[in-house]
Motif scaffolding. Sequence first.
Motif, mmCIF file in Angstrom:
data_model
loop_
_atom_site.group_PDB
_atom_site.id
_atom_site.type_symbol
_atom_site.label_atom_id
_atom_site.label_comp_id
_atom_site.label_asym_id
_atom_site.label_seq_id
_atom_site.Cartn_x
_atom_site.Cartn_y
_atom_site.Cartn_z
ATOM 1 N N PRO A 4 11.721 2.447 7.149
ATOM 2 C CA PRO A 4 10.526 2.141 6.364
ATOM 3 C C PRO A 4 9.683 1.039 7.007
ATOM 4 C CG PRO A 4 12.517 1.356 5.263
ATOM 5 C CD PRO A 4 12.967 2.200 6.405
ATOM 6 N N VAL A 5 8.362 1.143 6.807
ATOM 7 C CA VAL A 5 7.444 0.131 7.348
ATOM 8 C C VAL A 5 7.608 -1.150 6.537
ATOM 9 C CG1 VAL A 5 5.021 -0.452 7.768
ATOM 10 C CG2 VAL A 5 5.794 1.912 8.051
ATOM 11 N N THR A 6 7.709 -2.278 7.245
ATOM 12 C CA THR A 6 7.918 -3.556 6.560
ATOM 13 C C THR A 6 6.767 -4.539 6.758
ATOM 14 O OG1 THR A 6 9.261 -4.162 8.488
ATOM 15 C CG2 THR A 6 10.444 -3.521 6.484
ATOM 16 N N CYS A 7 5.950 -4.342 7.820
ATOM 17 C CA CYS A 7 4.852 -5.298 8.011
ATOM 18 C C CYS A 7 3.665 -4.656 8.716
ATOM 19 C CB CYS A 7 5.320 -6.541 8.764
ATOM 20 S SG CYS A 7 6.048 -6.244 10.366
ATOM 21 N N LEU A 8 2.513 -5.271 8.507
ATOM 22 C CA LEU A 8 1.267 -4.859 9.142
ATOM 23 C C LEU A 8 0.831 -5.973 10.080
ATOM 24 C CD1 LEU A 8 -1.257 -2.918 9.230
ATOM 25 C CD2 LEU A 8 -2.227 -4.357 7.434
ATOM 26 N N ILE A 9 0.723 -5.655 11.366
ATOM 27 C CA ILE A 9 0.234 -6.625 12.345
ATOM 28 C C ILE A 9 -1.175 -6.193 12.717
ATOM 29 C CG2 ILE A 9 0.599 -7.694 14.608
ATOM 30 C CD1 ILE A 9 3.551 -6.911 14.407
ATOM 31 N N ALA A 10 -2.147 -7.063 12.436
ATOM 32 C CA ALA A 10 -3.545 -6.693 12.678
ATOM 33 C C ALA A 10 -4.292 -7.865 13.281
ATOM 34 C CB ALA A 10 -4.199 -6.260 11.374
ATOM 35 N N ASP A 11 -5.262 -7.554 14.121
ATOM 36 C CA ASP A 11 -6.092 -8.572 14.754
ATOM 37 C C ASP A 11 -6.757 -9.453 13.689
ATOM 38 O OD1 ASP A 11 -8.614 -9.697 16.111
ATOM 39 O OD2 ASP A 11 -7.585 -8.737 17.790
ATOM 40 N N THR A 12 -6.821 -10.742 13.961
ATOM 41 C CA THR A 12 -7.393 -11.694 13.006
ATOM 42 C C THR A 12 -8.839 -11.356 12.640
ATOM 43 O OG1 THR A 12 -5.965 -13.394 13.990
ATOM 44 C CG2 THR A 12 -7.758 -14.176 12.578
ATOM 45 N N PHE A 13 -9.584 -10.734 13.550
ATOM 46 C CA PHE A 13 -10.996 -10.450 13.276
ATOM 47 C C PHE A 13 -11.222 -9.255 12.355
ATOM 48 C CE2 PHE A 13 -12.040 -13.069 17.123
ATOM 49 C CZ PHE A 13 -12.844 -13.980 16.457
ATOM 50 N N PHE A 14 -10.168 -8.564 11.965
ATOM 51 C CA PHE A 14 -10.338 -7.525 10.958
ATOM 52 C C PHE A 14 -10.545 -8.179 9.581
ATOM 53 C CE2 PHE A 14 -7.801 -4.508 13.787
ATOM 54 C CZ PHE A 14 -8.916 -3.755 14.130
ATOM 55 N N VAL A 15 -11.303 -7.495 8.712
ATOM 56 C CA VAL A 15 -11.667 -8.105 7.429
ATOM 57 C C VAL A 15 -10.832 -7.580 6.256
ATOM 58 C CG1 VAL A 15 -14.043 -8.519 8.181
ATOM 59 C CG2 VAL A 15 -13.486 -6.373 7.020
ATOM 60 N N TRP A 16 -9.815 -6.747 6.543
ATOM 61 C CA TRP A 16 -9.091 -6.065 5.468
ATOM 62 C C TRP A 16 -7.557 -6.216 5.473
ATOM 63 C CZ3 TRP A 16 -6.137 -3.551 8.782
ATOM 64 C CH2 TRP A 16 -6.704 -3.135 9.999
ATOM 65 N N PRO A 17 -6.916 -6.845 6.455
ATOM 66 C CA PRO A 17 -5.445 -6.774 6.539
ATOM 67 C C PRO A 17 -4.682 -7.237 5.307
ATOM 68 C CG PRO A 17 -6.313 -7.583 8.605
ATOM 69 C CD PRO A 17 -7.454 -7.537 7.643
ATOM 70 N N SER A 18 -5.039 -8.385 4.725
ATOM 71 C CA SER A 18 -4.226 -8.870 3.598
ATOM 72 C C SER A 18 -4.367 -7.948 2.389
ATOM 73 C CB SER A 18 -4.586 -10.313 3.228
ATOM 74 O OG SER A 18 -5.924 -10.397 2.802
ATOM 75 N N MET A 19 -5.555 -7.375 2.217
ATOM 76 C CA MET A 19 -5.786 -6.449 1.105
ATOM 77 C C MET A 19 -4.930 -5.193 1.264
ATOM 78 S SD MET A 19 -7.697 -3.380 0.556
ATOM 79 C CE MET A 19 -9.094 -3.375 1.664
ATOM 80 N N ILE A 20 -4.905 -4.627 2.476
ATOM 81 C CA ILE A 20 -4.128 -3.405 2.708
ATOM 82 C C ILE A 20 -2.625 -3.717 2.702
ATOM 83 C CG2 ILE A 20 -3.589 -1.645 4.459
ATOM 84 C CD1 ILE A 20 -6.579 -1.408 4.986
#
Length: 507
Positions: A143-159
């Motif tokens: 199962p997926v446990t974390c989302l690693i996303a570039d800081t300049f994205f505006v949506w990571p914490s929401m998703i």
Amino acid sequence: MRERPFPLSSIIKNFTESMAFPNPQHPPHAILIAYPTLGHVIPSVHLAIKLASCGFVITFVNTQSIHHQTSKAASNSSHHKDDLFAAVRDSGLDIRYTTVSDGLPVAFDRSLHHEEFMQSLLHVFSAHVEELVAKIVKESVPPVTCLIADTFFVWPSMIAKKFDLLHVSFWTEPALVFSLYYHMDLLRKNGHFACQDTRKDSVDYIPGVKAIHPKDMMSYLQEKDISTVCHQIIFKAFKEIRSADFVLCNSIQELEPHTISALQAHVPFFAVGPIFPSGFIKSTVPTSLWLESDCTQWLDSKPHASVLYISFGSTVHVAKSDLLEIANGLLLTHVNFLWVLRPDVVSSEDQHPLPDGFEEAVRGRGMIIPWCSQIEVLTHPAIGGFLSHCGWNSTLESIWSEVPLLCFPLLTDQFTNRKLVVDDWRIGINLGDPCGMISKEEVSKNINRLMDEKSGAEFKSAVREMKKILENALMTNGSSVKNMEYFVRDLKTKIFASHAKNMCNGH
């Protein structure tokens, strides 16, 4: 006779299995989404490989546009066409690969229509990401446990919150740049940003940052108009970052100790750089957006440290007037040079920006190509200097290759990187006045100064010392290796704690 009680370990094991609890033996599974410009894709690819080497399962997500350009440029390696990580997976690392739309047609010219591209990343991209993440979360084992996303994205914490994932933010630039953005509220409050009459004196109140002149801040913090789409992205991204569980930074603790320590009081911030391909050789994962020219034979024909390498990166445009001054400045020198002029360096609509007759005038001592493997070029013994836009990847690669820099920043963090290179670390010089126009005379004078064996010796010596700091960070007990270990440990602890809390709450 009383029954012997079950050992505690058995009770925990039975409980976790019966409640579909994440097995502590399962590797963490991260979805890693790269920001769709080459300067961000390259370190994201190598972060994926580094994490997979630490036992992670990674699902790497590229935009369809980046994938299309990359697979086209790598057309001679047909097995990479659909899965850019095929060769890495053959070596035993579990990196899956998929793509997502950025909201625009693949054929859309993002270089020519940069504003529309940014608008799409701000307003449209998140819907496509959310749909893809839902699919991956539903279907993936483990199962997926974390989302690693570039800081300049505006949506990571929401998703991340929506799918109950930990949010790891990946910062691809120096900690100094992160800190200035992170403390934009202080800059506003003190009149250095977003004011009618911005102060021109030094900024000396950012925690962990020694006094910095406004001209050395990122270009977006120097601009009066803060209503642009890029400003909207920066404001939203740095609001999001406050909800991140962890920040991974492509810098080195010893390069920015005070800045990093001060940031760690606000966010779990881990300096794990420099994030390079293993062995600092050309990556097995294709990342180039254009077909690479092989310059080896030409470089082999040149004396040791006699060639100036010139490249302004993969994204930012150069003003035609500046390009002409650089070209005419080169004509005034006798220095050998290898110049990467990507097809859209001025604009997609101006494919021939050099002065008439320039290529004939420099034949023999100058080679002009559309693109190359920068690592292969910088590590060639003929290279003696790098005329650079001061992108962070280029800066780190130049240090690792022991090549001093001639700095010509154009946009965003490049002005702040220039300050580090020239003023703080003294491993390079400016091409001209960092705040003004350049002239062919200045270009010629500074090229000669950097490339001359005698006057350039101090920069070569300083960059050799700087490389040792990078090397030490990547040793077994080096700061970046230890920081990665601490990050993995803390992430696993938080994954387990998060799921335990959900179970207790009946989720």
